[in-house]
Design a protein around this motif. Structure first.
Motif, PDB file in Angstrom:
ATOM      1  N   GLU A 105     -26.526  -1.503 -32.318  1.00 36.52           N
ATOM      2  CA  GLU A 105     -27.194  -0.215 -32.099  1.00 36.52           C
ATOM      3  C   GLU A 105     -27.840  -0.143 -30.721  1.00 36.52           C
ATOM      4  O   GLU A 105     -28.052   0.951 -30.183  1.00 36.52           O
ATOM      5  N   LYS A 106     -28.147  -1.293 -30.145  1.00 38.80           N
ATOM      6  CA  LYS A 106     -28.698  -1.326 -28.788  1.00 38.80           C
ATOM      7  C   LYS A 106     -27.594  -1.361 -27.734  1.00 38.80           C
ATOM      8  O   LYS A 106     -27.753  -0.826 -26.639  1.00 38.80           O
ATOM      9  N   VAL A 107     -26.487  -2.007 -28.078  1.00 36.38           N
ATOM     10  CA  VAL A 107     -25.367  -2.109 -27.133  1.00 36.38           C
ATOM     11  C   VAL A 107     -24.604  -0.791 -27.024  1.00 36.38           C
ATOM     12  O   VAL A 107     -24.207  -0.372 -25.929  1.00 36.38           O
ATOM     13  N   ARG A 108     -24.415  -0.125 -28.152  1.00 36.29           N
ATOM     14  CA  ARG A 108     -23.561   1.078 -28.193  1.00 36.29           C
ATOM     15  C   ARG A 108     -23.962   2.156 -27.180  1.00 36.29           C
ATOM     16  O   ARG A 108     -23.102   2.720 -26.508  1.00 36.29           O
ATOM     17  N   PRO A 109     -25.266   2.471 -27.014  1.00 31.15           N
ATOM     18  CA  PRO A 109     -25.627   3.525 -26.054  1.00 31.15           C
ATOM     19  C   PRO A 109     -25.868   3.030 -24.621  1.00 31.15           C
ATOM     20  O   PRO A 109     -26.347   3.802 -23.779  1.00 31.15           O
ATOM     21  N   MET A 110     -25.555   1.764 -24.325  1.00 31.51           N
ATOM     22  CA  MET A 110     -25.798   1.242 -22.980  1.00 31.51           C
ATOM     23  C   MET A 110     -25.107   2.087 -21.919  1.00 31.51           C
ATOM     24  O   MET A 110     -23.967   2.528 -22.098  1.00 31.51           O
ATOM     25  N   VAL A 111     -25.788   2.297 -20.817  1.00 26.91           N
ATOM     26  CA  VAL A 111     -25.253   3.104 -19.721  1.00 26.91           C
ATOM     27  C   VAL A 111     -24.156   2.324 -19.010  1.00 26.91           C
ATOM     28  O   VAL A 111     -24.302   1.139 -18.711  1.00 26.91           O
ATOM     29  N   THR A 112     -23.041   2.996 -18.755  1.00 27.09           N
ATOM     30  CA  THR A 112     -21.937   2.390 -18.013  1.00 27.09           C
ATOM     31  C   THR A 112     -21.832   3.091 -16.652  1.00 27.09           C
ATOM     32  O   THR A 112     -22.801   3.638 -16.153  1.00 27.09           O
ATOM     33  N   ASP A 113     -20.652   3.115 -16.061  1.00 20.14           N
ATOM     34  CA  ASP A 113     -20.464   3.813 -14.790  1.00 20.14           C
ATOM     35  C   ASP A 113     -20.640   5.312 -15.035  1.00 20.14           C
ATOM     36  O   ASP A 113     -19.867   5.916 -15.788  1.00 20.14           O
ATOM     37  N   PRO A 114     -21.635   5.950 -14.430  1.00 20.78           N
ATOM     38  CA  PRO A 114     -21.879   7.383 -14.673  1.00 20.78           C
ATOM     39  C   PRO A 114     -20.721   8.271 -14.254  1.00 20.78           C
ATOM     40  O   PRO A 114     -20.633   9.422 -14.688  1.00 20.78           O
ATOM     41  N   ARG A 173     -17.702   7.845 -15.159  1.00 18.88           N
ATOM     42  CA  ARG A 173     -16.748   7.935 -16.272  1.00 18.88           C
ATOM     43  C   ARG A 173     -17.263   8.941 -17.300  1.00 18.88           C
ATOM     44  O   ARG A 173     -17.776   8.585 -18.353  1.00 18.88           O
ATOM     45  N   VAL A 174     -17.098  10.195 -16.976  1.00 17.58           N
ATOM     46  CA  VAL A 174     -17.562  11.266 -17.860  1.00 17.58           C
ATOM     47  C   VAL A 174     -16.630  11.418 -19.050  1.00 17.58           C
ATOM     48  O   VAL A 174     -17.053  11.627 -20.187  1.00 17.58           O
ATOM     49  N   ARG A 175     -15.327  11.307 -18.793  1.00 14.95           N
ATOM     50  CA  ARG A 175     -14.312  11.437 -19.849  1.00 14.95           C
ATOM     51  C   ARG A 175     -13.566  10.119 -20.027  1.00 14.95           C
ATOM     52  O   ARG A 175     -13.566   9.270 -19.143  1.00 14.95           O
ATOM     53  N   ARG A 176     -12.915   9.983 -21.165  1.00 14.09           N
ATOM     54  CA  ARG A 176     -12.198   8.748 -21.496  1.00 14.09           C
ATOM     55  C   ARG A 176     -11.143   8.397 -20.450  1.00 14.09           C
ATOM     56  O   ARG A 176     -10.925   7.213 -20.149  1.00 14.09           O
ATOM     57  N   ASN A 213     -15.794   2.088 -12.136  1.00 15.27           N
ATOM     58  CA  ASN A 213     -16.048   0.958 -11.241  1.00 15.27           C
ATOM     59  C   ASN A 213     -16.877  -0.075 -12.005  1.00 15.27           C
ATOM     60  O   ASN A 213     -18.082   0.099 -12.177  1.00 15.27           O
ATOM     61  N   PRO A 214     -16.263  -1.145 -12.468  1.00 17.02           N
ATOM     62  CA  PRO A 214     -16.994  -2.121 -13.293  1.00 17.02           C
ATOM     63  C   PRO A 214     -18.140  -2.807 -12.557  1.00 17.02           C
ATOM     64  O   PRO A 214     -19.089  -3.274 -13.185  1.00 17.02           O
ATOM     65  N   GLU A 215     -18.069  -2.853 -11.238  1.00 18.11           N
ATOM     66  CA  GLU A 215     -19.096  -3.569 -10.486  1.00 18.11           C
ATOM     67  C   GLU A 215     -20.468  -2.900 -10.548  1.00 18.11           C
ATOM     68  O   GLU A 215     -21.484  -3.514 -10.245  1.00 18.11           O
ATOM     69  N   ILE A 216     -20.509  -1.620 -10.920  1.00 20.47           N
ATOM     70  CA  ILE A 216     -21.804  -0.937 -11.044  1.00 20.47           C
ATOM     71  C   ILE A 216     -22.142  -0.678 -12.510  1.00 20.47           C
ATOM     72  O   ILE A 216     -23.066   0.072 -12.811  1.00 20.47           O
ATOM     73  N   CYS A 217     -21.407  -1.323 -13.403  1.00 22.68           N
ATOM     74  CA  CYS A 217     -21.599  -1.122 -14.842  1.00 22.68           C
ATOM     75  C   CYS A 217     -22.384  -2.293 -15.439  1.00 22.68           C
ATOM     76  O   CYS A 217     -21.984  -3.456 -15.291  1.00 22.68           O
ATOM     77  N   CYS A 265     -11.002  -0.862 -16.981  1.00 26.56           N
ATOM     78  CA  CYS A 265     -12.003   0.108 -16.528  1.00 26.56           C
ATOM     79  C   CYS A 265     -11.511   0.864 -15.300  1.00 26.56           C
ATOM     80  O   CYS A 265     -11.595   2.090 -15.241  1.00 26.56           O
ATOM     81  N   ARG A 266     -10.957   0.139 -14.336  1.00 33.19           N
ATOM     82  CA  ARG A 266     -10.525   0.774 -13.086  1.00 33.19           C
ATOM     83  C   ARG A 266      -9.357   1.730 -13.303  1.00 33.19           C
ATOM     84  O   ARG A 266      -9.204   2.710 -12.562  1.00 33.19           O
ATOM     85  N   THR A 267      -8.543   1.455 -14.320  1.00 32.42           N
ATOM     86  CA  THR A 267      -7.362   2.293 -14.570  1.00 32.42           C
ATOM     87  C   THR A 267      -7.555   3.253 -15.731  1.00 32.42           C
ATOM     88  O   THR A 267      -6.626   3.989 -16.083  1.00 32.42           O
ATOM     89  N   ALA A 268      -8.743   3.251 -16.321  1.00 34.37           N
ATOM     90  CA  ALA A 268      -9.027   4.051 -17.519  1.00 34.37           C
ATOM     91  C   ALA A 268      -8.136   3.621 -18.678  1.00 34.37           C
ATOM     92  O   ALA A 268      -7.855   4.397 -19.587  1.00 34.37           O
TER      93      ALA A 268
END
Length: 318
Positions: free
Chosen positions: A206-215, A217-220, A225-229, A251-254
């Motif tokens: 429940e804590k991991v699921r909402p973690m912020v990733t690369d902003p 990546r709005v859509r699937r 960019n994994p380096e800022i995630c 991540c880089r290729t979606a």
């Protein structure tokens, strides 16, 4: 370690992993720093006493062995307070005011009144804790390195003024000296972004699921960019090289979505947390007496502290 609540993953990776190594081939002293906890919890002292037992159980669950290391409570050894007093007499105020951790905490905890002598002088008490045992290595997180450097300066100043009395310690960092919280700030119970060692698997997810990733990546199907995630940073800690490679390319290729990425990371994290959780349950159910362990450790620590203070008093000539 300050008993101000339950321990989190940052404590484990940043400190306890090293404690476990050091106890195998060093004379190690690990203690509940209840006086240190007062620097921020002076209005809520009940949490300090309540947290001591939980914290020690977390230590043992993570592999700290009372038979190999000396575990004790700071306030049960008044020698620490005496040495703190003597060191405070020779510590320039400017050394404390320039401490970056002090300035950071004043900014981050603006809702608390931390403009106290005790909070400013926290590193001097920490120096007393370390120098009391002639520590050669001090296992710390990277955010504590400035405090340790101050300890080194205080030790050198004391030795210059009164003769060689203290060992000048070195920092001993873990491979993961700093772990960011789920919101990309430093992991801390205060910030509500911590994954606790006592959390259930469900609570961790429940804590991991909402973690912020690369902003970005709005859509699937948006590449990222994994380096800022922050999740990728966790992968670098918990996942094997094959998984890290898959995540980076995906991540880089979606090719993968953020939820899928988080699930993979969660599984690898659970491989670390699950054994600690199981050991914690075993300790609690066995009825292990934490207080007896601490009383025995305090007596062992007192022998060393008393001898050191005799040498210090002789050096200062009081």
């Amino acid at each position: 370690m300050r008993p101000s609540g339950k321990l989190h993953l940052g404590h484990h990776l940043g400190v306890l992993v090293n404690w476990k190594k050091l106890q195998e081939d060093h004379d190690s002293f690990f203690f509940a720093a209840d006086w240190h906890a007062l620097t921020t919890e002076y209005e809520n002292t009940g949490v300090i006493r309540e947290s001591v037992d939980d914290m020690i159980i977390d230590w043992m669950a993570a592999g700290i062995d009372p038979a190999k290391a000396t575990l004790f409570i700071q306030s049960h050894l008044p020698e620490h307070a005496e040495l703190h007093l003597l060191l405070s007499m020779i510590t320039p105020l400017s050394w404390l005011e320039r401490n970056p951790t002090y300035k950071e905490q004043l900014r981050e905890q603006a809702t608390r009144d931390l403009h106290t002598y005790g909070f400013l002088g926290y590193p001097v008490l920490q120096a007393a804790d370390i120098l009391m045992y002639d520590a050669s290595l001090v296992p710390v997180g990277i955010d504590q390195v400035p405090h340790l450097e101050l300890t080194r300066e205080i030790a050198r100043r004391f030795n210059f003024l009164y003769g060689e009395t203290f060992t000048v310690p070195e920092a001993f960092l873990t491979e993961t000296p700093k772990l960011m919280g789920t919101d990309t700030r430093k992991m801390s119970k205060t910030y509500g972004n911590a994954i606790l060692l006592s959390d259930t698997a469900e609570e961790v997810w429940e804590k991991v699921r909402p973690m912020v990733t690369d902003p970005a990546r709005v859509r699937r199907n948006d590449p990222g960019n994994p380096e800022i995630c922050n999740v990728f940073a966790y992968h670098k800690i918990f996942s094997d090289e094959e998984t890290i490679g898959k995540v980076e390319v995906g991540c880089r290729t979606a090719g993968i979505g953020c939820i899928e990425c988080k699930k993979w990371m969660f599984e690898r994290m659970e491989a670390v947390l699950a054994p600690i959780r199981a050991r914690r349950k075993e300790i609690v159910e066995d009825g292990t007496s934490v207080r007896e362990i601490l009383e025995e450790g305090t007596e062992r620590a007192r022998e060393t502290a008393a001898a050191k203070m005799r040498a210090v008093r002789e050096a200062v000539r009081i």
